[in-house]
Design a protein around this motif. Structure first.
Motif, PDB file in Angstrom:
ATOM      1  N   ASP A 192       0.801  -1.221   0.000  1.00  0.00           N
ATOM      2  CA  ASP A 192       0.000   0.000   0.000  1.00  0.00           C
ATOM      3  C   ASP A 192       0.840   1.280   0.000  1.00  0.00           C
ATOM      4  OD1 ASP A 192      -2.382  -1.471   0.110  1.00  0.00           O
ATOM      5  OD2 ASP A 192      -2.216  -1.663   2.275  1.00  0.00           O
ATOM      6  N   GLU A 193       2.148   1.137   0.005  1.00  0.00           N
ATOM      7  CA  GLU A 193       3.001   2.326   0.049  1.00  0.00           C
ATOM      8  C   GLU A 193       4.365   2.006  -0.551  1.00  0.00           C
ATOM      9  OE1 GLU A 193       4.093   5.856   3.255  1.00  0.00           O
ATOM     10  OE2 GLU A 193       3.806   3.802   3.968  1.00  0.00           O
ATOM     11  N   TYR A 194       4.926   2.991  -1.218  1.00  0.00           N
ATOM     12  CA  TYR A 194       6.249   2.853  -1.826  1.00  0.00           C
ATOM     13  C   TYR A 194       7.112   3.971  -1.242  1.00  0.00           C
ATOM     14  CZ  TYR A 194       9.749   2.286  -5.553  1.00  0.00           C
ATOM     15  OH  TYR A 194      10.898   2.059  -6.264  1.00  0.00           O
ATOM     16  N   VAL A 195       8.155   3.581  -0.512  1.00  0.00           N
ATOM     17  CA  VAL A 195       8.975   4.557   0.211  1.00  0.00           C
ATOM     18  C   VAL A 195      10.396   4.540  -0.340  1.00  0.00           C
ATOM     19  CG1 VAL A 195       9.808   5.327   2.455  1.00  0.00           C
ATOM     20  CG2 VAL A 195       7.598   4.153   2.289  1.00  0.00           C
ATOM     21  N   VAL A 196      10.918   5.722  -0.633  1.00  0.00           N
ATOM     22  CA  VAL A 196      12.312   5.876  -1.039  1.00  0.00           C
ATOM     23  C   VAL A 196      13.020   6.672   0.055  1.00  0.00           C
ATOM     24  CG1 VAL A 196      13.941   6.711  -2.765  1.00  0.00           C
ATOM     25  CG2 VAL A 196      11.703   5.840  -3.480  1.00  0.00           C
ATOM     26  N   TRP A 197      14.001   6.030   0.697  1.00  0.00           N
ATOM     27  CA  TRP A 197      14.788   6.688   1.735  1.00  0.00           C
ATOM     28  C   TRP A 197      16.018   7.320   1.113  1.00  0.00           C
ATOM     29  CZ3 TRP A 197      13.420   7.360   6.758  1.00  0.00           C
ATOM     30  CH2 TRP A 197      12.366   6.601   7.246  1.00  0.00           C
ATOM     31  N   LEU A 198      16.290   8.562   1.494  1.00  0.00           N
ATOM     32  CA  LEU A 198      17.504   9.250   1.077  1.00  0.00           C
ATOM     33  C   LEU A 198      18.397   9.432   2.294  1.00  0.00           C
ATOM     34  CD1 LEU A 198      15.618   9.839  -1.339  1.00  0.00           C
ATOM     35  CD2 LEU A 198      16.630  12.108  -1.475  1.00  0.00           C
ATOM     36  N   TYR A 199      19.653   9.032   2.162  1.00  0.00           N
ATOM     37  CA  TYR A 199      20.624   9.145   3.251  1.00  0.00           C
ATOM     38  C   TYR A 199      21.758  10.064   2.816  1.00  0.00           C
ATOM     39  CZ  TYR A 199      18.293   4.903   4.924  1.00  0.00           C
ATOM     40  OH  TYR A 199      17.351   3.979   5.344  1.00  0.00           O
ATOM     41  N   GLY A 200      22.047  11.053   3.633  1.00  0.00           N
ATOM     42  CA  GLY A 200      23.134  11.979   3.344  1.00  0.00           C
ATOM     43  C   GLY A 200      23.525  12.707   4.609  1.00  0.00           C
ATOM     44  N   SER A 201      24.314  13.750   4.479  1.00  0.00           N
ATOM     45  CA  SER A 201      24.677  14.524   5.668  1.00  0.00           C
ATOM     46  C   SER A 201      23.446  15.283   6.158  1.00  0.00           C
ATOM     47  CB  SER A 201      25.799  15.510   5.338  1.00  0.00           C
ATOM     48  OG  SER A 201      25.324  16.558   4.510  1.00  0.00           O
ATOM     49  N   ARG A 202      23.466  15.648   7.435  1.00  0.00           N
ATOM     50  CA  ARG A 202      22.357  16.432   7.969  1.00  0.00           C
ATOM     51  C   ARG A 202      22.216  17.750   7.220  1.00  0.00           C
ATOM     52  NH1 ARG A 202      23.552  15.579  14.466  1.00  0.00           N
ATOM     53  NH2 ARG A 202      23.114  13.329  14.529  1.00  0.00           N
ATOM     54  N   ARG A 203      23.329  18.308   6.787  1.00  0.00           N
ATOM     55  CA  ARG A 203      23.293  19.547   6.017  1.00  0.00           C
ATOM     56  C   ARG A 203      22.576  19.327   4.685  1.00  0.00           C
ATOM     57  NH1 ARG A 203      28.269  19.978   5.360  1.00  0.00           N
ATOM     58  NH2 ARG A 203      28.762  21.235   7.192  1.00  0.00           N
ATOM     59  N   GLN A 204      22.922  18.240   3.993  1.00  0.00           N
ATOM     60  CA  GLN A 204      22.310  17.955   2.699  1.00  0.00           C
ATOM     61  C   GLN A 204      20.823  17.659   2.841  1.00  0.00           C
ATOM     62  OE1 GLN A 204      25.086  14.764   2.144  1.00  0.00           O
ATOM     63  NE2 GLN A 204      25.968  15.705   0.307  1.00  0.00           N
ATOM     64  N   ILE A 205      20.493  16.833   3.819  1.00  0.00           N
ATOM     65  CA  ILE A 205      19.085  16.463   4.015  1.00  0.00           C
ATOM     66  C   ILE A 205      18.264  17.677   4.423  1.00  0.00           C
ATOM     67  CG2 ILE A 205      17.510  15.098   5.429  1.00  0.00           C
ATOM     68  CD1 ILE A 205      19.011  13.483   3.309  1.00  0.00           C
ATOM     69  N   GLY A 206      18.838  18.537   5.255  1.00  0.00           N
ATOM     70  CA  GLY A 206      18.124  19.751   5.649  1.00  0.00           C
ATOM     71  C   GLY A 206      17.863  20.653   4.455  1.00  0.00           C
ATOM     72  N   ALA A 207      18.857  20.799   3.588  1.00  0.00           N
ATOM     73  CA  ALA A 207      18.687  21.622   2.390  1.00  0.00           C
ATOM     74  C   ALA A 207      17.627  21.031   1.470  1.00  0.00           C
ATOM     75  CB  ALA A 207      20.014  21.748   1.659  1.00  0.00           C
ATOM     76  N   LEU A 208      17.615  19.705   1.359  1.00  0.00           N
ATOM     77  CA  LEU A 208      16.631  19.045   0.511  1.00  0.00           C
ATOM     78  C   LEU A 208      15.217  19.205   1.072  1.00  0.00           C
ATOM     79  CD1 LEU A 208      16.128  17.346  -1.979  1.00  0.00           C
ATOM     80  CD2 LEU A 208      16.709  15.303  -0.659  1.00  0.00           C
ATOM     81  N   MET A 209      15.077  19.122   2.384  1.00  0.00           N
ATOM     82  CA  MET A 209      13.759  19.297   3.006  1.00  0.00           C
ATOM     83  C   MET A 209      13.243  20.707   2.781  1.00  0.00           C
ATOM     84  SD  MET A 209      14.310  17.185   6.591  1.00  0.00           S
ATOM     85  CE  MET A 209      12.663  17.594   7.208  1.00  0.00           C
ATOM     86  N   ARG A 210      14.138  21.687   2.871  1.00  0.00           N
ATOM     87  CA  ARG A 210      13.718  23.065   2.616  1.00  0.00           C
ATOM     88  C   ARG A 210      13.316  23.256   1.164  1.00  0.00           C
ATOM     89  NH1 ARG A 210      18.085  23.844   6.178  1.00  0.00           N
ATOM     90  NH2 ARG A 210      19.535  24.186   4.440  1.00  0.00           N
ATOM     91  N   GLU A 211      14.024  22.580   0.260  1.00  0.00           N
ATOM     92  CA  GLU A 211      13.705  22.684  -1.159  1.00  0.00           C
ATOM     93  C   GLU A 211      12.349  22.073  -1.478  1.00  0.00           C
ATOM     94  OE1 GLU A 211      14.498  23.895  -5.058  1.00  0.00           O
ATOM     95  OE2 GLU A 211      15.641  24.297  -3.229  1.00  0.00           O
ATOM     96  N   LEU A 212      12.015  20.989  -0.796  1.00  0.00           N
ATOM     97  CA  LEU A 212      10.766  20.283  -1.059  1.00  0.00           C
ATOM     98  C   LEU A 212       9.572  20.860  -0.298  1.00  0.00           C
ATOM     99  CD1 LEU A 212      12.077  16.588  -0.959  1.00  0.00           C
ATOM    100  CD2 LEU A 212      11.491  17.947  -2.987  1.00  0.00           C
ATOM    101  N   ALA A 213       9.840  21.690   0.688  1.00  0.00           N
ATOM    102  CA  ALA A 213       8.759  22.264   1.486  1.00  0.00           C
ATOM    103  C   ALA A 213       7.903  23.193   0.630  1.00  0.00           C
ATOM    104  CB  ALA A 213       9.323  23.025   2.673  1.00  0.00           C
ATOM    105  N   PRO A 214       6.585  23.269   0.894  1.00  0.00           N
ATOM    106  CA  PRO A 214       5.729  24.168   0.133  1.00  0.00           C
ATOM    107  C   PRO A 214       6.252  25.600   0.210  1.00  0.00           C
ATOM    108  CG  PRO A 214       4.415  22.686   1.489  1.00  0.00           C
ATOM    109  CD  PRO A 214       5.838  22.474   1.896  1.00  0.00           C
ATOM    110  N   GLY A 215       6.398  26.217  -0.950  1.00  0.00           N
ATOM    111  CA  GLY A 215       6.916  27.577  -0.997  1.00  0.00           C
ATOM    112  C   GLY A 215       8.415  27.661  -0.875  1.00  0.00           C
ATOM    113  N   GLY A 216       9.114  26.451  -0.871  1.00  0.00           N
ATOM    114  CA  GLY A 216      10.562  26.440  -0.708  1.00  0.00           C
ATOM    115  C   GLY A 216      11.283  26.789  -1.986  1.00  0.00           C
TER     116      GLY A 216
END
Length: 216
Positions: A192-216
Motif C-alpha cells: 500500500d506504500e512505496y517509500v524511497v529513503w535518502l541518506y546523506g549529511s544532515r546539512r544535505q538532508i536539511g537543504a533538501l527538506m527546505r527545497e521540497l517544502a511548500p513555498g521552498g
C-alpha cells in the motif's frame, strides 16, 4: 577512487541480477558512499523483483583523507579473538611494507618506468591503519570524526500509488535528487506504500527538506 567488482546473484524468488561489491571505498572521490556505509547499505544486494536483501560479508578498505581516516573493515563483528589476532598480525606486516610497495622509482634504463604512484614523503604521510570488526564499529568510528552537520541524516519520500510505472517514475525522480545531493538511496516497497529513503549529511538532508517544502 573507489573500487568494486560486479557479482551475479540468484534470489530465492528466482530473479538473477548483478550487484556491485566494494573492496575499497574512498569517500574523497565518492562522497555519497560515506552515507551508504553509515546507513548500513554497503555491499547489500537488493533483488529488483521482490526487494529481498542480502548482505555480502567481504572485507574492504575505508578511506577518508579529509578526516585522516584509513580503516580495514572485517565484516564480522563477532569474529573470535584468535581470528582477530591473526588478521591484525597479517595487516601489521603488510602495512609496514606499504612504502616499498607504493613508492615510485625509475627503471634501471632511466626511462621512468614507474612501479607505483606515491613518493616516500606521501607514503610516510599515510594515516595510521585502523582495524575494525563489523559495520557498527565502523559507523561509530566515522561518526566520531564528523561534525554534527556532516553526520547521517535521512529523509523518506513516499507514494501510495500501486501502479508499477508510477512507482518507477517516482523512484527515478528520487534518484535524481539523491545524485544531485550526493545522497544514497534505499527502497521500501510495500503493498500500500512505496517509500524511497535518502541518506546523506544532515546539512544535505536539511537543504533538501527546505527545497521540497511548500513555498521552498
Amino acid at each position: 577512487m573507489s573500487r568494486s567488482t560486479t557479482h551475479t546473484f540468484t534470489c530465492p524468488c528466482g530473479e538473477v541480477f548483478s550487484s556491485s561489491i566494494y573492496e575499497y571505498v574512498n569517500v574523497a572521490k565518492d562522497a555519497g558512499l560515506r552515507y551508504t556505509v553509515l546507513a548500513g547499505l554497503l555491499n547489500v544486494s537488493v533483488c529488483p523483483n521482490c526487494g529481498g536483501k542480502a548482505a555480502i560479508s567481504t572485507p574492504f578498505i575505508y578511506s577518508d583523507p579529509a578526516h585522516n581516516l584509513l580503516a580495514y573493515v572485517h565484516p564480522r563483528g563477532d569474529a573470535p579473538q584468535e581470528a582477530r589476532l591473526l588478521i591484525l598480525e597479517n595487516l601489521r606486516s603488510a602495512y609496514e611494507n606499504v612504502e616499498a610497495l607504493l613508492v615510485a622509482r625509475d627503471g634501471a634504463d632511466g626511462a621512468g618506468d614507474h612501479i607505483a604512484t606515491l613518493s616516500p614523503r606521501q607514503a610516510q604521510d599515510l594515516p595510521p591503519l585502523q582495524v575494525v570488526f563489523g559495520l557498527d564499529q565502523l559507523s561509530e568510528l566515522i561518526s566520531g570524526v564528523l561534525t554534527p552537520e556532516e553526520r547521517l541524516g535521512k529523509l523518506a519520500l513516499s507514494t501510495q500509488s500501486r501502479n508499477d510505472a508510477e512507482r518507477s517514475q517516482f523512484y527515478s525522480i528520487a534518484r535524481k535528487l539523491a545524485s544531485e545531493m550526493d545522497c544514497s538511496v534505499e527502497v521500501e516497497s510495500l503493498p500500500d506504500e512505496y517509500v524511497v529513503w535518502l541518506y546523506g549529511s544532515r546539512r544535505q538532508i536539511g537543504a533538501l527538506m527546505r527545497e521540497l517544502a511548500p513555498g521552498g
